[in-house]
Write a protein that holds these residues in place. Structure first.
Motif, mmCIF file in Angstrom:
data_model
loop_
_atom_site.group_PDB
_atom_site.id
_atom_site.type_symbol
_atom_site.label_atom_id
_atom_site.label_comp_id
_atom_site.label_asym_id
_atom_site.label_seq_id
_atom_site.Cartn_x
_atom_site.Cartn_y
_atom_site.Cartn_z
ATOM 1 N N VAL A 27 99.572 53.894 -81.980
ATOM 2 C CA VAL A 27 99.311 52.738 -82.844
ATOM 3 C C VAL A 27 98.767 51.586 -82.009
ATOM 4 N N LYS A 28 97.444 51.563 -81.856
ATOM 5 C CA LYS A 28 96.780 50.452 -81.177
ATOM 6 C C LYS A 28 96.368 49.379 -82.187
ATOM 7 N N ASP A 29 95.863 49.782 -83.326
ATOM 8 C CA ASP A 29 95.546 48.866 -84.420
ATOM 9 C C ASP A 29 96.726 48.900 -85.396
ATOM 10 N N PRO A 30 97.463 47.782 -85.540
ATOM 11 C CA PRO A 30 98.690 47.823 -86.346
ATOM 12 C C PRO A 30 98.466 48.120 -87.823
ATOM 13 N N VAL A 31 97.244 47.987 -88.296
ATOM 14 C CA VAL A 31 96.973 48.257 -89.708
ATOM 15 C C VAL A 31 96.546 49.711 -89.901
ATOM 16 N N SER A 32 95.368 50.062 -89.376
ATOM 17 C CA SER A 32 94.831 51.401 -89.645
ATOM 18 C C SER A 32 95.597 52.495 -88.919
ATOM 19 N N ASP A 33 96.009 52.248 -87.689
ATOM 20 C CA ASP A 33 96.688 53.295 -86.923
ATOM 21 C C ASP A 33 98.089 53.576 -87.452
ATOM 22 N N THR A 34 98.740 52.561 -88.012
ATOM 23 C CA THR A 34 100.059 52.786 -88.593
ATOM 24 C C THR A 34 99.968 53.755 -89.768
ATOM 25 N N VAL A 35 98.922 53.610 -90.570
ATOM 26 C CA VAL A 35 98.714 54.522 -91.693
ATOM 27 C C VAL A 35 98.495 55.947 -91.183
ATOM 28 N N PRO A 70 93.345 58.194 -84.931
ATOM 29 C CA PRO A 70 93.554 56.767 -84.671
ATOM 30 C C PRO A 70 92.406 56.177 -83.869
ATOM 31 N N THR A 71 92.453 54.859 -83.658
ATOM 32 C CA THR A 71 91.357 54.173 -82.963
ATOM 33 C C THR A 71 91.397 54.393 -81.459
ATOM 34 N N GLY A 72 92.570 54.702 -80.895
ATOM 35 C CA GLY A 72 92.687 54.903 -79.454
ATOM 36 C C GLY A 72 92.157 56.248 -79.011
ATOM 37 N N THR A 73 92.050 56.419 -77.688
ATOM 38 C CA THR A 73 91.496 57.662 -77.147
ATOM 39 C C THR A 73 92.549 58.762 -77.018
ATOM 40 N N LEU A 74 93.836 58.379 -76.933
ATOM 41 C CA LEU A 74 94.912 59.365 -76.741
ATOM 42 C C LEU A 74 94.592 60.291 -75.575
ATOM 43 N N SER A 75 94.380 59.698 -74.430
ATOM 44 C CA SER A 75 93.948 60.441 -73.257
ATOM 45 C C SER A 75 95.117 61.137 -72.578
ATOM 46 N N VAL A 93 104.750 56.258 -80.091
ATOM 47 C CA VAL A 93 104.267 55.399 -81.176
ATOM 48 C C VAL A 93 103.377 54.295 -80.615
ATOM 49 N N GLY A 94 103.772 53.707 -79.496
ATOM 50 C CA GLY A 94 102.960 52.660 -78.878
ATOM 51 C C GLY A 94 101.604 53.163 -78.413
ATOM 52 N N ALA A 95 101.540 54.434 -77.979
ATOM 53 C CA ALA A 95 100.268 55.001 -77.538
ATOM 54 C C ALA A 95 99.341 55.285 -78.710
#
Length: 368
Positions: free
Chosen positions: A334-342, A292-297, A330-332
């Motif tokens: 899915v930062k981008d509702p389009v690409s991260d949801t996929v 996903p686009t986030g760092t997931l730290s 899920v909130g952590a």
């Protein structure tokens, strides 16, 4: 009428009333123990020897609790830098404990971690150098009484550690206000035809990352004034689980959350998910994944578990279940509702669904 005495509240500023006490307050007993037993040479202005500072950070397996879980050599290099005339830059992606390490270093070295400049896009040069009380400035003209010292100036005057958080979020011209301070250990005050010279013991710790948006590159001149220590993500899943479990327990106590038993299983599950999505591969190396686009730290994992504990304690049966952590997870992710949801849905269907012991979590995540 019965005479009733109202309970006395702690005074304002009392560490007992603080949501998050400063490191030197929270760990005052450990610092005092190290000060009393430390017989090694101490640099001028230091409360502890460099060896004792590293012990404070990493723990001793007995009375000193670990503040940082990671390579000892990194902490030795960081502490050794502060002994010299070089400033320390802690660099890493979000969630690698840069701020945490910075605060505890300042607490151990100087007994004061509060000489802090918070870097933002709106930080001005006055936050680094000094400002003015404009009412007195207009009434009296430039004078020492009208001058307002910055945290960096106060650290120079007292021979203590100054901290600059998120250095790369400051505009480049504000960053460069540090160059003279770090190279000459002097802060000129031309309006008063004087200067502030740093006392022995002064140094500066800055933190920065180049992963997020909105960062400003450091000039080569400023970079040369720092010794850079890169803090990595936790090397193993066990290390990350230990970090999350320790911080969750500390936060639970400071927030007065009811104790939630059997949280370790969910902590390990959250850490596994974060690591697999960060690395783009399952732990067994058999399945490649999209990230996903986030760092997931690690810090986000701590937040997910803490939120789940609050849900379990106040709206559940007092035990941490997959449904308590699923929504926050899920909130952590899915930062981008389009690409991260996929990415998240693909991970659920190809990885989580196939793990027989994760079926409760799969259903909870689908519902979330």
């Amino acid at each position: 009428m019965t005479d009733r005495t109202e309970p006395r509240l702690p005074a304002a500023g009392d560490p007992r009333t603080a949501l998050r006490p400063h490191a030197e307050e929270q760990y005052a007993d450990e610092l005092a123990l190290l000060v009393a037993s430390d017989d090694r040479p101490r640099p001028p202005g230091w409360r502890l020897s460099p060896h004792a500072v590293v012990t404070y950070l990493l723990g001793d397996g007995a009375k000193i609790t670990p503040k940082y879980v990671g390579p000892r050599r990194l902490m030795e290099v960081a502490v050794s830098t502060l002994v010299t005339d070089r400033a320390l830059l802690l660099l890493g992606v979000p969630g690698t404990a840069k701020t945490w390490v910075s605060e505890h270093l300042a607490a151990a070295v100087s007994g004061n971690s509060t000489q802090l400049v918070q870097g933002t896009a709106g930080t001005t040069e006055e936050a680094i150098r000094y400002g003015w009380n404009y009412a007195r400035l207009l009434a009296e003209g430039p004078s020492e009484a009208a001058l307002t010292a910055s945290p960096v100036m106060r650290a120079m005057e007292t021979g203590t550690i100054a901290r600059v958080e998120e250095l790369t979020r400051m505009p480049s011209d504000v960053q460069d206000a540090l160059i003279t301070i770090l190279s000459e250990k002097t802060l000129p005050v031309p309006e008063l035809n004087t200067e502030v010279q740093a006392r022995r013991g002064f140094n500066l710790i800055a933190t920065a990352n180049d992963r997020d948006r909105g960062v400003n590159e450091l000039s080569s001149a400023l970079r040369r004034r720092f010794n850079t220590v890169v803090l990595p993500m936790p090397a193993s899943a066990d290390d990350e689980v230990e970090i999350v479990a320790r911080r969750v327990a500390q936060l639970g106590r400071s927030l007065d959350l009811p104790e939630v038993p059997a949280a370790l299983e969910e902590i390990r599950r959250v850490v596994t998910i974060f690591r697999e999505l960060r690395n783009g591969m399952t732990e067994d190396g058999r399945t490649k994944l999209k990230s996903p686009t986030g760092t997931l730290s690690t810090a986000e994992a701590i937040s997910v578990i803490t939120s789940g504990m609050a849900l379990a304690a106040h709206f559940g049966d007092g035990r941490l279940h997959p449904s308590d952590v699923a929504a926050g997870l899920v909130g952590a992710v899915v930062k981008d509702p389009v690409s991260d949801t996929v990415v998240w849905r693909e991970y659920l269907e190809t990885v989580v669904r196939e793990r027989t012991d994760w079926r409760d979590f799969y259903r909870a995540a689908r519902d979330a």
